[in-house]
Design a protein around this motif. Structure first.
Motif, PDB file in Angstrom:
ATOM      1  N   UNK A   1       0.831  -1.207   0.000  1.00  0.00           N
ATOM      2  CA  UNK A   1       0.000   0.000   0.000  1.00  0.00           C
ATOM      3  C   UNK A   1       0.867   1.258   0.000  1.00  0.00           C
ATOM      4  N   UNK A   2       1.956   1.240   0.764  1.00  0.00           N
ATOM      5  CA  UNK A   2       2.854   2.396   0.792  1.00  0.00           C
ATOM      6  C   UNK A   2       3.468   2.663  -0.579  1.00  0.00           C
ATOM      7  N   UNK A   3       3.781   1.621  -1.306  1.00  0.00           N
ATOM      8  CA  UNK A   3       4.338   1.764  -2.645  1.00  0.00           C
ATOM      9  C   UNK A   3       3.401   2.582  -3.540  1.00  0.00           C
ATOM     10  N   UNK A   4       2.120   2.262  -3.506  1.00  0.00           N
ATOM     11  CA  UNK A   4       1.157   2.959  -4.351  1.00  0.00           C
ATOM     12  C   UNK A   4       0.725   4.297  -3.765  1.00  0.00           C
TER      13      UNK A   4
ATOM     14  N   UNK B   1      -4.441   7.387  -4.018  1.00  0.00           N
ATOM     15  CA  UNK B   1      -5.198   6.890  -2.863  1.00  0.00           C
ATOM     16  C   UNK B   1      -5.323   5.366  -2.951  1.00  0.00           C
ATOM     17  N   UNK B   2      -5.247   4.714  -1.820  1.00  0.00           N
ATOM     18  CA  UNK B   2      -5.308   3.250  -1.793  1.00  0.00           C
ATOM     19  C   UNK B   2      -5.990   2.788  -0.514  1.00  0.00           C
ATOM     20  N   UNK B   3      -6.725   1.712  -0.624  1.00  0.00           N
ATOM     21  CA  UNK B   3      -7.255   1.034   0.551  1.00  0.00           C
ATOM     22  C   UNK B   3      -7.150  -0.459   0.306  1.00  0.00           C
ATOM     23  N   UNK B   4      -7.107  -1.215   1.382  1.00  0.00           N
ATOM     24  CA  UNK B   4      -7.030  -2.669   1.225  1.00  0.00           C
ATOM     25  C   UNK B   4      -7.698  -3.357   2.392  1.00  0.00           C
TER      26      UNK B   4
ATOM     27  N   UNK C   1       3.876  -2.381 -14.516  1.00  0.00           N
ATOM     28  CA  UNK C   1       5.263  -1.952 -14.308  1.00  0.00           C
ATOM     29  C   UNK C   1       5.668  -1.995 -12.829  1.00  0.00           C
ATOM     30  N   UNK C   2       4.699  -2.050 -11.926  1.00  0.00           N
ATOM     31  CA  UNK C   2       4.977  -2.151 -10.492  1.00  0.00           C
ATOM     32  C   UNK C   2       5.303  -3.584 -10.063  1.00  0.00           C
TER      33      UNK C   2
END
Length: 161
Positions: free
Chosen positions: A91-94, A99-102, A136-137
């Motif tokens: 999550x930190x990478x993105x 914005x990100x949630x998981x 690419x990630x």
């Protein structure tokens, strides 16, 4: 080393309720393994609001695709602490740009994490997170996994039904 699979959901997610549907879906289980970046207080509703606000505030960064959805499933790993540390690193990478949630799901034989990542960056002039950029990630995802003694064995590109 523990094996895991990475699934990239290849849906277009361009429908008007894509943000609501995906974030609500990953947060549907009654467990405490839900995480939101840049959202306070943390809640499904506030995550949805953030994703929409990002698209409204940075229309130059937006495209028809509203989110990306990826899933990492673990074949034998049951260590919630290790999975949480690993998921947080992903999550930190993105979250540097999007914005990100998981949420961790424990409703099947294999524990798995669903990530919903906004396709729209909150950094001015950062390109949308299209599938090519997401792909690419993958080398960096593999490095993070390896640092947690996890081997991403298979990358599955799941087409819509």
């Amino acid at each position: 080393m523990t094996e895991a699979n990475l699934t990239l959901k290849m849906d277009s997610y361009s429908n008007p309720d894509a943000i609501e549907n995906t974030i609500s879906y990953i947060n549907r289980l009654e467990n405490s393994y839900k995480y939101y970046y840049g959202v306070w207080p943390p809640s499904t509703e506030n995550a949805i609001r953030l994703f929409h606000q990002t698209r409204e505030m940075f229309p130059q960064n937006a495209c028809s695709q509203q989110v990306q959805h990826l899933i990492i499933s673990f074949k034998k790993l049951k260590d919630i602490g290790l999975i949480s540390q690993f998921a947080n690193q992903i999550a930190l990478l993105f979250s540097e740009n999007y914005p990100v949630c998981y949420a961790l799901h424990d409703d099947t034989e294999h524990l798995h994490i669903h990530f919903i990542i906004s396709a729209t960056s909150y950094i001015p002039n950062v390109r949308p997170l299209m599938i090519e950029t997401l792909i690419s990630f993958i080398p960096e995802l593999r490095k993070i996994a390896f640092s947690h003694n996890i081997n991403i064995k298979e990358v599955i590109k799941k087409m819509p039904k």
